[in-house]
Design a protein around this motif. Structure first.
Motif, PDB file in Angstrom:
ATOM      1  N   THR A  80       0.843  -1.189   0.000  1.00  0.00           N
ATOM      2  CA  THR A  80       0.000   0.000   0.000  1.00  0.00           C
ATOM      3  C   THR A  80       0.879   1.240   0.000  1.00  0.00           C
ATOM      4  OG1 THR A  80      -0.110  -0.074   2.433  1.00  0.00           O
ATOM      5  CG2 THR A  80      -1.915  -1.121   1.213  1.00  0.00           C
ATOM      6  N   PRO A  81       0.378   2.347  -0.567  1.00  0.00           N
ATOM      7  CA  PRO A  81       1.169   3.584  -0.536  1.00  0.00           C
ATOM      8  C   PRO A  81       1.436   4.026   0.893  1.00  0.00           C
ATOM      9  CG  PRO A  81      -0.630   3.751  -2.121  1.00  0.00           C
ATOM     10  CD  PRO A  81      -0.870   2.497  -1.330  1.00  0.00           C
ATOM     11  N   PHE A  82       2.630   4.545   1.135  1.00  0.00           N
ATOM     12  CA  PHE A  82       2.973   5.061   2.455  1.00  0.00           C
ATOM     13  C   PHE A  82       2.165   6.317   2.733  1.00  0.00           C
ATOM     14  CE2 PHE A  82       5.526   7.904   5.141  1.00  0.00           C
ATOM     15  CZ  PHE A  82       5.730   7.087   6.244  1.00  0.00           C
ATOM     16  N   GLN A  83       1.589   6.393   3.932  1.00  0.00           N
ATOM     17  CA  GLN A  83       0.789   7.557   4.321  1.00  0.00           C
ATOM     18  C   GLN A  83       1.590   8.426   5.291  1.00  0.00           C
ATOM     19  OE1 GLN A  83      -2.275   8.220   3.021  1.00  0.00           O
ATOM     20  NE2 GLN A  83      -2.002   6.396   1.742  1.00  0.00           N
ATOM     21  N   TYR A  84       1.841   9.661   4.883  1.00  0.00           N
ATOM     22  CA  TYR A  84       2.554  10.586   5.753  1.00  0.00           C
ATOM     23  C   TYR A  84       1.627  11.093   6.858  1.00  0.00           C
ATOM     24  CZ  TYR A  84       6.192  10.884   2.162  1.00  0.00           C
ATOM     25  OH  TYR A  84       7.186  10.596   1.270  1.00  0.00           O
ATOM     26  N   ASP A  85       2.193  11.325   8.053  1.00  0.00           N
ATOM     27  CA  ASP A  85       1.442  11.948   9.138  1.00  0.00           C
ATOM     28  C   ASP A  85       1.193  13.411   8.800  1.00  0.00           C
ATOM     29  OD1 ASP A  85       0.833  10.052  11.124  1.00  0.00           O
ATOM     30  OD2 ASP A  85       2.922  10.020  11.777  1.00  0.00           O
ATOM     31  N   GLN A  86      -0.031  13.870   9.036  1.00  0.00           N
ATOM     32  CA  GLN A  86      -0.334  15.275   8.812  1.00  0.00           C
ATOM     33  C   GLN A  86       0.226  16.137   9.946  1.00  0.00           C
ATOM     34  OE1 GLN A  86      -1.761  16.299   5.924  1.00  0.00           O
ATOM     35  NE2 GLN A  86      -1.556  14.126   5.394  1.00  0.00           N
TER      36      GLN A  86
ATOM     37  N   ILE B 177       3.971  10.888  16.729  1.00  0.00           N
ATOM     38  CA  ILE B 177       4.994   9.913  17.122  1.00  0.00           C
ATOM     39  C   ILE B 177       5.755   9.401  15.911  1.00  0.00           C
ATOM     40  CG2 ILE B 177       5.344   7.620  18.131  1.00  0.00           C
ATOM     41  CD1 ILE B 177       3.018   8.200  20.000  1.00  0.00           C
ATOM     42  N   GLY B 178       5.056   9.236  14.798  1.00  0.00           N
ATOM     43  CA  GLY B 178       5.704   8.690  13.607  1.00  0.00           C
ATOM     44  C   GLY B 178       6.437   9.718  12.774  1.00  0.00           C
ATOM     45  N   SER B 179       6.567  10.965  13.283  1.00  0.00           N
ATOM     46  CA  SER B 179       7.160  12.016  12.461  1.00  0.00           C
ATOM     47  C   SER B 179       8.617  11.736  12.114  1.00  0.00           C
ATOM     48  CB  SER B 179       7.031  13.376  13.160  1.00  0.00           C
ATOM     49  OG  SER B 179       7.706  13.361  14.405  1.00  0.00           O
ATOM     50  N   ASN B 180       9.357  11.059  12.991  1.00  0.00           N
ATOM     51  CA  ASN B 180      10.739  10.709  12.667  1.00  0.00           C
ATOM     52  C   ASN B 180      10.791   9.785  11.464  1.00  0.00           C
ATOM     53  OD1 ASN B 180      11.844  12.231  14.728  1.00  0.00           O
ATOM     54  ND2 ASN B 180      11.879  10.547  16.193  1.00  0.00           N
ATOM     55  N   LEU B 181       9.863   8.833  11.423  1.00  0.00           N
ATOM     56  CA  LEU B 181       9.782   7.947  10.278  1.00  0.00           C
ATOM     57  C   LEU B 181       9.406   8.734   9.038  1.00  0.00           C
ATOM     58  CD1 LEU B 181       9.802   5.080   9.114  1.00  0.00           C
ATOM     59  CD2 LEU B 181       7.415   4.857   9.838  1.00  0.00           C
ATOM     60  N   ASP B 182       8.451   9.663   9.176  1.00  0.00           N
ATOM     61  CA  ASP B 182       8.074  10.507   8.051  1.00  0.00           C
ATOM     62  C   ASP B 182       9.261  11.278   7.505  1.00  0.00           C
ATOM     63  OD1 ASP B 182       5.539   9.637   8.450  1.00  0.00           O
ATOM     64  OD2 ASP B 182       4.640  11.608   8.716  1.00  0.00           O
ATOM     65  N   ARG B 183      10.055  11.830   8.417  1.00  0.00           N
ATOM     66  CA  ARG B 183      11.215  12.624   7.973  1.00  0.00           C
ATOM     67  C   ARG B 183      12.210  11.758   7.213  1.00  0.00           C
ATOM     68  NH1 ARG B 183      10.366  15.585  12.874  1.00  0.00           N
ATOM     69  NH2 ARG B 183      11.710  14.183  14.070  1.00  0.00           N
TER      70      ARG B 183
ATOM     71  N   VAL C 244      11.528   9.075   5.464  1.00  0.00           N
ATOM     72  CA  VAL C 244      10.971   8.772   4.139  1.00  0.00           C
ATOM     73  C   VAL C 244      11.067  10.000   3.235  1.00  0.00           C
ATOM     74  CG1 VAL C 244       8.880   8.125   2.888  1.00  0.00           C
ATOM     75  CG2 VAL C 244       9.434   6.989   5.053  1.00  0.00           C
ATOM     76  N   ARG C 245      10.717  11.157   3.769  1.00  0.00           N
ATOM     77  CA  ARG C 245      10.798  12.385   2.964  1.00  0.00           C
ATOM     78  C   ARG C 245      12.231  12.654   2.506  1.00  0.00           C
ATOM     79  NH1 ARG C 245       5.959  15.249   3.397  1.00  0.00           N
ATOM     80  NH2 ARG C 245       4.694  14.708   5.216  1.00  0.00           N
ATOM     81  N   GLU C 246      13.191  12.380   3.382  1.00  0.00           N
ATOM     82  CA  GLU C 246      14.597  12.627   3.046  1.00  0.00           C
ATOM     83  C   GLU C 246      15.030  11.747   1.873  1.00  0.00           C
ATOM     84  OE1 GLU C 246      18.037  14.746   3.297  1.00  0.00           O
ATOM     85  OE2 GLU C 246      16.217  15.068   4.488  1.00  0.00           O
ATOM     86  N   LEU C 247      14.575  10.497   1.862  1.00  0.00           N
ATOM     87  CA  LEU C 247      14.942   9.594   0.765  1.00  0.00           C
ATOM     88  C   LEU C 247      14.262   9.979  -0.550  1.00  0.00           C
ATOM     89  CD1 LEU C 247      14.986   6.057   2.426  1.00  0.00           C
ATOM     90  CD2 LEU C 247      16.918   7.307   1.477  1.00  0.00           C
ATOM     91  N   CYS C 248      13.134  10.660  -0.459  1.00  0.00           N
ATOM     92  CA  CYS C 248      12.388  11.016  -1.673  1.00  0.00           C
ATOM     93  C   CYS C 248      12.661  12.444  -2.132  1.00  0.00           C
ATOM     94  CB  CYS C 248      10.886  10.840  -1.430  1.00  0.00           C
ATOM     95  SG  CYS C 248      10.378   9.131  -1.129  1.00  0.00           S
ATOM     96  N   ARG C 249      13.239  13.267  -1.256  1.00  0.00           N
ATOM     97  CA  ARG C 249      13.398  14.686  -1.559  1.00  0.00           C
ATOM     98  C   ARG C 249      14.444  14.933  -2.637  1.00  0.00           C
ATOM     99  NH1 ARG C 249      15.328  18.468   3.261  1.00  0.00           N
ATOM    100  NH2 ARG C 249      17.242  17.284   2.840  1.00  0.00           N
ATOM    101  N   GLY C 250      14.144  15.902  -3.493  1.00  0.00           N
ATOM    102  CA  GLY C 250      15.118  16.350  -4.477  1.00  0.00           C
ATOM    103  C   GLY C 250      15.218  15.485  -5.717  1.00  0.00           C
ATOM    104  N   ARG C 251      14.424  14.436  -5.776  1.00  0.00           N
ATOM    105  CA  ARG C 251      14.440  13.585  -6.977  1.00  0.00           C
ATOM    106  C   ARG C 251      13.010  13.295  -7.387  1.00  0.00           C
ATOM    107  NH1 ARG C 251      18.300   8.574  -5.813  1.00  0.00           N
ATOM    108  NH2 ARG C 251      17.590   8.025  -7.914  1.00  0.00           N
ATOM    109  N   ASN C 252      12.703  13.584  -8.621  1.00  0.00           N
ATOM    110  CA  ASN C 252      11.358  13.339  -9.124  1.00  0.00           C
ATOM    111  C   ASN C 252      11.129  11.843  -9.318  1.00  0.00           C
ATOM    112  OD1 ASN C 252      10.712  16.079  -9.266  1.00  0.00           O
ATOM    113  ND2 ASN C 252      11.624  16.265 -11.308  1.00  0.00           N
ATOM    114  N   GLY C 253       9.894  11.443  -9.180  1.00  0.00           N
ATOM    115  CA  GLY C 253       9.539  10.069  -9.482  1.00  0.00           C
ATOM    116  C   GLY C 253       9.983   9.066  -8.454  1.00  0.00           C
ATOM    117  N   ARG C 254       9.922   9.428  -7.163  1.00  0.00           N
ATOM    118  CA  ARG C 254      10.250   8.470  -6.099  1.00  0.00           C
ATOM    119  C   ARG C 254       9.022   8.327  -5.204  1.00  0.00           C
ATOM    120  NH1 ARG C 254      15.583   7.134  -5.204  1.00  0.00           N
ATOM    121  NH2 ARG C 254      15.461   7.158  -2.936  1.00  0.00           N
ATOM    122  N   ASP C 255       8.524   7.090  -5.108  1.00  0.00           N
ATOM    123  CA  ASP C 255       7.315   6.803  -4.346  1.00  0.00           C
ATOM    124  C   ASP C 255       7.615   5.837  -3.205  1.00  0.00           C
ATOM    125  OD1 ASP C 255       5.761   8.357  -5.987  1.00  0.00           O
ATOM    126  OD2 ASP C 255       4.994   6.685  -7.178  1.00  0.00           O
ATOM    127  N   PRO C 256       7.121   6.126  -1.988  1.00  0.00           N
ATOM    128  CA  PRO C 256       7.259   5.170  -0.889  1.00  0.00           C
ATOM    129  C   PRO C 256       6.049   4.247  -0.788  1.00  0.00           C
ATOM    130  CG  PRO C 256       6.582   7.306  -0.025  1.00  0.00           C
ATOM    131  CD  PRO C 256       6.652   7.439  -1.528  1.00  0.00           C
TER     132      PRO C 256
END
Length: 203
Positions: free
Chosen positions: A83-89, A94-100, A102-114
């Motif tokens: 299933t697509p990864f759901q970011y915390d709003q 608590i899961g914000s560290n995990l969100d960060r 995931v965002r770090e691995l996807c940031r700055g490059r187009n076409g990266r999906d978690p």
């Protein structure tokens, strides 16, 4: 190519999950072996030694399985494999560290999906339910890559997203199951991208 040692460790992790997410220390206690026998191979990537046959047999006995026999898949027939990864709003969640992460691995490059893996189809590659897979939609798949693919059922107007090992021209599972190879025809089966990152949330 997955090494025998990596297959062993993937199997041990599957056993830990199968037994309710117990720790390596608890598994060692149940198997009556020294905790370091399991903990060091799991936690030290450069640990040179594979598990002995005796250790494998003791772990298997705890789980009621044979050595390198993976637990049966859990979940109902209608559940998706991923299933697509759901970011915390809420950034303070608590899961914000995990969100960060995931965002770090996807940031700055187009076409990266978690995506979040939900099945055990690739457990012999060391990918377990709950793992977050980063898919690069711009990479061209090479033999033995783990890929994200879509399988279409055109009469039902349905598409299923799956993760498989690419062995041209087929997609393969890697779980010790008897699933048949699926040919990639770019019509009913299409590769969307290549997995080039993985995050395993702390249990």
């Amino acid at each position: 190519m997955v090494s025998p040692k990596d297959q062993q460790l993937a199997w041990v992790r599957a056993i830990l999950a199968h037994l309710g997410g117990i720790s390596a220390n608890e598994l060692a206690q149940r198997a009556k072996i020294a905790p370091s026998t399991i903990q060091r191979p799991l936690n030290e990537p450069d640990w040179p030694n594979a598990l002995s046959g005796t250790t494998m047999a003791k772990i298997a006995a705890v789980a009621g399985l044979q050595p390198l026999e993976f637990p049966p898949r859990s979940g109902g027939l209608g559940e998706p494999e991923a299933t697509p990864f759901q970011y915390d709003q809420d950034a303070n969640a608590i899961g914000s560290n995990l969100d960060r992460a995931v965002r770090e691995l996807c940031r700055g490059r187009n076409g990266r999906d978690p995506w979040v893996m939900r099945s055990r189809m690739l457990e012999m590659s060391g990918i377990l339910p709950g793992d977050i897979l980063i898919v690069d939609l711009n990479l061209q798949p090479r033999p033995k890559d783990i890929v994200c693919a879509q399988m279409y059922q055109w009469p039902l107007m349905k598409a299923e997203t799956v993760f498989r090992v690419y062995e041209p021209p087929y997609l393969l599972t890697n779980s010790g199951s008897t699933s048949r190879p699926v040919p990639v025809d770019d019509q009913d089966v299409i590769i969307r991208g290549v997995v080039d990152g993985l995050i395993r949330p702390r249990q």
